[in-house]
Design an enzyme around this catalytic site. Structure first.
Site, PDB file in Angstrom:
ATOM      1  N   TYR A 121      -4.227 -28.449   6.484  1.00  0.00           N
ATOM      2  CA  TYR A 121      -4.957 -29.346   7.511  1.00  0.00           C
ATOM      3  C   TYR A 121      -4.884 -30.489   7.106  1.00  0.00           C
ATOM      4  O   TYR A 121      -4.428 -31.808   7.681  1.00  0.00           O
ATOM      5  CB  TYR A 121      -6.316 -28.877   7.785  1.00  0.00           C
ATOM      6  CG  TYR A 121      -7.043 -29.833   8.543  1.00  0.00           C
ATOM      7  CD1 TYR A 121      -6.626 -30.273   9.653  1.00  0.00           C
ATOM      8  CD2 TYR A 121      -8.291 -30.503   7.539  1.00  0.00           C
ATOM      9  CE1 TYR A 121      -7.624 -31.030  10.375  1.00  0.00           C
ATOM     10  CE2 TYR A 121      -8.751 -31.332   8.693  1.00  0.00           C
ATOM     11  CZ  TYR A 121      -8.754 -31.415   9.705  1.00  0.00           C
ATOM     12  OH  TYR A 121      -9.401 -32.582  10.426  1.00  0.00           O
TER      13      TYR A 121
ATOM     14  N   GLU B 258      -5.893 -29.146  15.467  1.00  0.00           N
ATOM     15  CA  GLU B 258      -6.329 -28.083  14.777  1.00  0.00           C
ATOM     16  C   GLU B 258      -7.062 -28.398  13.410  1.00  0.00           C
ATOM     17  O   GLU B 258      -6.552 -29.337  12.769  1.00  0.00           O
ATOM     18  CB  GLU B 258      -5.089 -26.987  14.462  1.00  0.00           C
ATOM     19  CG  GLU B 258      -4.550 -26.489  15.627  1.00  0.00           C
ATOM     20  CD  GLU B 258      -5.360 -25.304  16.320  1.00  0.00           C
ATOM     21  OE1 GLU B 258      -6.401 -25.073  15.948  1.00  0.00           O
ATOM     22  OE2 GLU B 258      -4.961 -25.119  17.749  1.00  0.00           O
TER      23      GLU B 258
END
Length: 354
Positions: A184, A84
């Site tokens: 992230y 992701e």
């Protein structure tokens, strides 16, 4: 000698660009991908994936899917692309990013041991990210190197975009200490640590590449988290003025997809197994305002406008030095940003599919 390569996330943007290189090198290449609707709206095997590549639909977080894909072969090389990727999205969907990026990586490693304990891969190649650096290293007026850390909410609300009296330095995996400013980035750094420790303990060569902002033909045009180059191109093509965040002097290194594919391929074949990640970029620092100008001129669209907005987790300056990568991998980028943007825009104009 017959060798096999397994590519997680192999049906994605980078995987498709890499697929013909791998198919020409390995006797068998398997792409393992869940065809996430954020990237693959039709949930079908992409046409850009080389026809010589086998495709298996599955989720890297699912042990049963791993057992299914590994039931009849032990890969000599694994290229781990599945992730992701949204910086801003990761702040709102932290569990999703951690599950795919961290748990997905550990599930992969467990599955390799579970299915083929006597035939582990020779090497595992990870595509990491420049997001692991966060704001990176800056230099003060006396030449001292400092790490200012993440810009605060209060700082951004004051429109204080830079750190006073400091100058940003390009990232370098040999000298810049990682300090992520997004979930992230933190998950990508965790991937690096997990993979390195596992590989070194079990005699597998770890190869890690920290990619800058990748763009080019084949990039999703419906996924708003895949990058600003295609987003800006869509706006300018519609005759809109491109909105630019902060004061427009956000710095990025935009690296063309073919150059990225060639770097990963070179690392897969030629890397000496150093535990230091390779920085992969164009070596060219470009402001977001400059990028907007290139695209606006191409489409003869109105000039960009500064909107003063910002995104939490975004860093101010992100570029890298690539000299070590060029030397060790015998690789160098071929497409600089203006040429690459024109290639992307032509691809969009020629009827690119989302």
């Amino acid at each position: 000698m017959s060798k096999t390569c397994l590519v997680t996330g192999g049906a994605g943007f980078i995987g498709c660009a890499l697929s013909p290189l791998l198919a020409g090198q390995f006797s068998r290449v398997v792409a393992f991908d869940n065809l996430h609707p954020q990237v693959h709206p039709s949930a079908e095997r992409p046409a850009a994936l080389d026809s010589r590549v086998e495709f298996v639909k599955g989720d890297v977080t699912c042990p049963e899917d791993w057992d299914r894909v590994l039931k009849d072969f032990a890969p000599d090389v694994v290229i781990h692309l599945a992730a992701e990727t949204g910086t801003g999205q990761s702040l709102m969907e932290a569990s999703r990013h951690a599950h795919v990026n961290v748990t997905g990586t550990t599930q992969m490693l467990d599955a390799l041991v579970r299915n083929n304990p006597e035939a582990l891969p020779e090497r595992i190649v990870l595509t990491s990210s420049r997001a692991v650096y966060g704001e990176g290293a800056w230099k003060d007026a006396n030449g001292a190197i400092v790490y200012p850390g993440q810009r605060s909410r209060e700082q951004l609300e004051r429109a204080e975009w830079d750190f006073p009296s400091l100058k940003a330095l390009p990232f370098n995996s040999h000298t810049t200490t990682p300090d992520p400013t997004s979930v992230y980035g933190a998950t990508k750094l965790a991937q690096e640590h997990i993979l390195s420790s596992w590989c070194l303990a079990l005699g597998v060569t770890p190869v890690m590449l920290r990619l800058q902002n990748v763009y080019g033909p084949g990039q999703s045009l419906i996924n708003s988290y895949t990058g600003i180059v295609s987003l800006f191109a869509r706006m300018a093509k519609e005759g809109k003025s491109i909105p630019v965040y902060e004061d427009g002097v956000i710095i990025r290194d935009f690296v063309f997809i073919d150059d990225v594919a060639n770097a990963i391929f070179a690392a897969t074949i030629h890397s000496d197994g150093t535990t230091k990640p390779y920085d992969v970029g164009s070596g060219e620092a470009t402001s977001v305002a400059q990028l907007a100008d290139i695209i606006s001129r191409y489409y003869k669209a109105p000039e960009h406008h500064i909107n003063g907005k910002y995104r939490h987790g975004d860093v101010r300056h992100a570029s890298c030095t690539i000299e070590e990568t060029k030397e060790v991998l015998n690789w160098s980028p071929k497409i600089m940003v203006e040429e690459g943007v024109h290639i992307l825009c032509k691809w969009i104009d020629d009827g690119a599919q989302a």
